[in-house]
Design an enzyme around this catalytic site. Structure first.
Site, PDB file in Angstrom:
ATOM      1  N   LYS A   9       0.840  -1.204   0.000  1.00 48.64           N
ATOM      2  CA  LYS A   9       0.000   0.000   0.000  1.00 48.64           C
ATOM      3  C   LYS A   9       0.873   1.251   0.000  1.00 48.64           C
ATOM      4  CE  LYS A   9      -3.874  -2.375   2.191  1.00 48.64           C
ATOM      5  NZ  LYS A   9      -4.664  -2.711   3.388  1.00 48.64           N
ATOM      6  N   GLN A  21      -4.936  -1.344   9.417  1.00 51.61           N
ATOM      7  CA  GLN A  21      -4.873  -2.695   8.834  1.00 51.61           C
ATOM      8  C   GLN A  21      -5.537  -3.700   9.771  1.00 51.61           C
ATOM      9  OE1 GLN A  21      -3.801  -3.394   5.769  1.00 51.61           O
ATOM     10  NE2 GLN A  21      -4.157  -5.582   5.991  1.00 51.61           N
ATOM     11  N   ASP A  50     -11.388   2.822   3.894  1.00 55.39           N
ATOM     12  CA  ASP A  50     -11.766   1.403   3.806  1.00 55.39           C
ATOM     13  C   ASP A  50     -13.278   1.212   3.751  1.00 55.39           C
ATOM     14  OD1 ASP A  50      -9.685  -0.498   3.683  1.00 55.39           O
ATOM     15  OD2 ASP A  50      -9.089  -0.020   5.740  1.00 55.39           O
TER      16      ASP A  50
END
Ligand code: GUN
Length: 306
Positions: free
Chosen positions: A52, A96, A119
């Site tokens: 990422k 994460q 997200d």
């Protein structure tokens, strides 16, 4: 011959479309900014986060990696996120998953400013998805929708079966397919006669994290099969059972001692599906491309770029 749905090609197209958007944001005085929070030392998560951060660097997006220790408390993590919420040059915040067991993941996700939630995991954005309102969407299912669209695979009126009910993939995937007017069935570990339900699918999405569980009899001949699984196997007997007819993959096992396998039997998928995403090279590359898109969307909102 089944059509291979090439996730790397779609990723490259999405990233190419992102370049002029980053430039327009830059013209407002700063790059898009993404903070990535990785708690602890899970090797899988470390690889995801590294990729990422690299994708950001390649596009000219400012990124910041924060790596608090495994022992961080929920309160400390919420305070860290609150600091990121307050920084104007940070457009997006990604924590994460999964977080260590003692951390209250729900409180952590709730702490992220919904407008910085790249997200789509904040309950407000989950609600926006349910209501089909514009908002950041979970990256993996959003990437799959992009893939279906760009390969012009019809969704309206089709039977879509999603195997797996996770918050990250299964649930948002089912809602996105529903919003595109598919007839959607969600299956999970308690589903009776999973094979028969799957065999009714025009579009089958396998996202339950069980190596090669979906076999030939689960796949209606000609169906579109989307394999979200990313399982690393290091057992030789299992590798031979799954890849016995694919010598080039077994050679990888011989060389490296492990193999990446999806949730769908790769031989059955190639033989029965009309179109399918391979593992690797299918769904995997799309997730990061959609994260970049969500981060740029957030920067455009924050800087008033339209
Ligand atoms: N863990 C597995 N997939 C994801 C994802 O898309 N986002 C985050 N934050 N964590 C993940």
């Amino acid at each position: 011959m089944a059509q291979i749905l090439d996730g790397k090609r779609v990723r490259d197209a999405i990233l190419a479309e992102s370049v002029p958007r980053v430039k327009r944001v830059m013209d407002r005085g700063r790059p898009p900014g993404l903070a990535v929070v990785l708690v602890g030392n899970d090797p899988g998560s470390e690889i995801y986060v590294r990729n990422k951060v690299k994708a950001c660097a390649d596009l000219g997006i400012y990124s910041e990696k924060l790596t608090p220790a495994e022992a961080i408390t929920t309160d400390e993590l919420v305070a860290l996120i609150d600091g990121l919420n307050r920084r104007p040059e940070i457009d997006g915040i990604l924590v994460q998953m999964p977080l260590p067991k003692p951390v209250d993941s729900r409180r952590v996700l709730l702490a992220i400013d919904p407008d910085k939630d790249v997200d789509g995991f904040h309950p407000m954005n989950v609600g926006n998805l349910v209501a089909n309102r514009p908002a950041p969407r979970a990256c993996t299912p959003a990437g799959i929708m992009e893939l279906l669209e760009r390969y012009q695979i019809p969704v309206t009126g089709r039977n879509a079966v999603v195997v797996g009910r996770s918050d990250i993939v299964g649930k948002p995937m089912a809602l996105m397919l529903l919003h595109h007017s598919a007839t959607v069935t969600i299956c999970h570990s308690k589903t009776r006669d999973l094979a028969a339900v799957c065999a009714g699918a025009d579009i089958l999405v396998a996202a339950m994290g069980r190596p090669a569980l979906v076999k030939a009899e689960y796949i209606r001949p000609g169906a579109t099969v989307i394999d979200v699984g990313m399982n690393r196997i290091s057992d030789r007997a299992q590798a031979e059972a799954i890849f016995g007819r694919l010598p080039e993959r077994l050679a990888v096992f011989e060389r490296t001692g492990s193999l990446l396998v999806g949730d769908v039997d790769p031989v059955a998928m190639a033989e029965r599906a009309g179109a399918y995403t391979p593992v690797p090279g299918g769904v995997g590359p799309l997730t990061i491309a959609m994260l970049m898109k969500n981060a740029i969307d957030a920067a455009e909102r924050h800087l008033g770029v339209r």
